[in-house]
Design an enzyme around this catalytic site. Structure first.
Site, short mmCIF file in Angstrom:
data_model
loop_
_atom_site.label_atom_id
_atom_site.label_comp_id
_atom_site.label_asym_id
_atom_site.label_seq_id
_atom_site.Cartn_x
_atom_site.Cartn_y
_atom_site.Cartn_z
N THR A 138 -1.05 5.94 2.64
CA THR A 138 -2.25 5.33 2.59
C THR A 138 -2.61 4.48 4.05
O THR A 138 -1.53 3.84 4.24
CB THR A 138 -2.70 4.53 1.46
N LEU A 178 0.86 -1.22 -0.22
CA LEU A 178 -0.04 0.11 0.13
C LEU A 178 0.77 1.28 -0.19
O LEU A 178 2.08 1.35 0.64
CB LEU A 178 -0.90 0.16 1.12
N ASP A 179 0.44 2.34 -0.73
CA ASP A 179 1.39 3.51 -0.83
C ASP A 179 1.53 4.09 0.74
O ASP A 179 0.53 3.99 1.55
CB ASP A 179 0.56 4.41 -1.41
N ARG A 180 2.79 4.64 1.24
CA ARG A 180 2.90 4.98 2.43
C ARG A 180 1.98 6.03 3.12
O ARG A 180 1.61 5.85 4.16
CB ARG A 180 4.64 5.82 2.46
N HIS A 219 -0.60 3.68 -8.06
CA HIS A 219 -1.12 4.88 -7.77
C HIS A 219 -2.58 5.02 -8.47
O HIS A 219 -3.13 5.84 -8.96
CB HIS A 219 -0.40 6.19 -8.17
#
Length: 230
Positions: free
Chosen positions: A70, A66-68, A166
């Site tokens: 998020t 998961l993106d940081r 993304h």
């Protein structure tokens, strides 16, 4: 105040002999990168080592990321067999991922399917959503539904059909509804904790060993706007 996950405050959503599912906090980095910051994978290893008093190295496989900025569901494998099978599930899109996002600009339709072609820019770690196919682009698809209207914001439930870099951030920005706090994709100001209002809310998949269907739901962060959404 931003709280980073540690072995003592880890938010464990599910754990058995084969997998462990964590509710990732904003700012947690799933896997090590050039920042050198301690990744969530190392934190989970520490948690397992202490909880089960394990000698030596703990095996832990990173299934997905998961993106940081998020928050939400992250699955790790505790055995190599589980890792191989979970990787196959994600690769073959045999999982159902549901996200929640908060945006300021109301999308034109209350519900819609978005199809774009995403082109990744490695230099600035971003992706741009195009209406038509361009060189080196990949098709991205999702459904969204507006499920709650707040005073200044709109909460969307999103079901992903593809898993691009993304993807949700770029596709919502492309329809003029960037996610709250997401400066990279056109939101006008950052959130106090440096995160964005995107949360991996639910994951449905077949357990890699028991073969039972699991439905994991991650509580949203304890924060004013998320508290108004849930």
């Amino acid at each position: 105040m931003k709280i980073i996950s540690t072995k003592d405050n880890l938010d464990v959503l599910h754990e058995d002999n084969h997998i462990i599912v964590i509710n990732k906090r904003v700012g947690d980095i799933v896997q090590g990168d050039k920042t050198g910051d301690k990744p969530l994978s190392d934190v989970v290893k520490e948690y397992i080592k202490v909880k089960y008093d394990k000698p030596g190295d703990v095996f832990l496989g990173v299934v997905h990321r998961l993106d940081r900025p998020t928050s939400g569901i992250v699955v790790f494998a505790k055995t190599s067999k589980a890792l191989t099978r979970m990787n196959e599930l994600f690769k073959n899109r045999e999982t159902k991922k549901t996200y929640w996002a908060v945006v300021k600009n109301k999308p034109a339709k209350p519900a819609d399917t978005l199809i774009h072609f995403l082109k990744r820019n490695e230099k600035n770690n971003s992706s741009k959503a195009h209406i038509k196919e361009v060189p080196d682009s990949k098709q991205a698809s999702l459904d969204y539904t507006i499920f709650k209207e707040l005073n200044n914001y709109f909460a969307l439930e999103i079901n992903l059909h593809t898993g691009r870099h993304h993807q949700i951030r770029a596709q919502l920005a492309a329809i003029g509804s960037p996610i709250k706090g997401d400066l990279k994709y056109g939101f006008d100001r950052s959130n106090a904790d440096g995160g964005i209002h995107l949360h991996a809310r639910q994951l449905v998949f077949t357990h890699p060993v028991s073969k039972l269907e699991l439905c994991i739901v991650a509580p949203v962060p304890n924060e004013v706007i998320w508290n108004a959404v849930k």
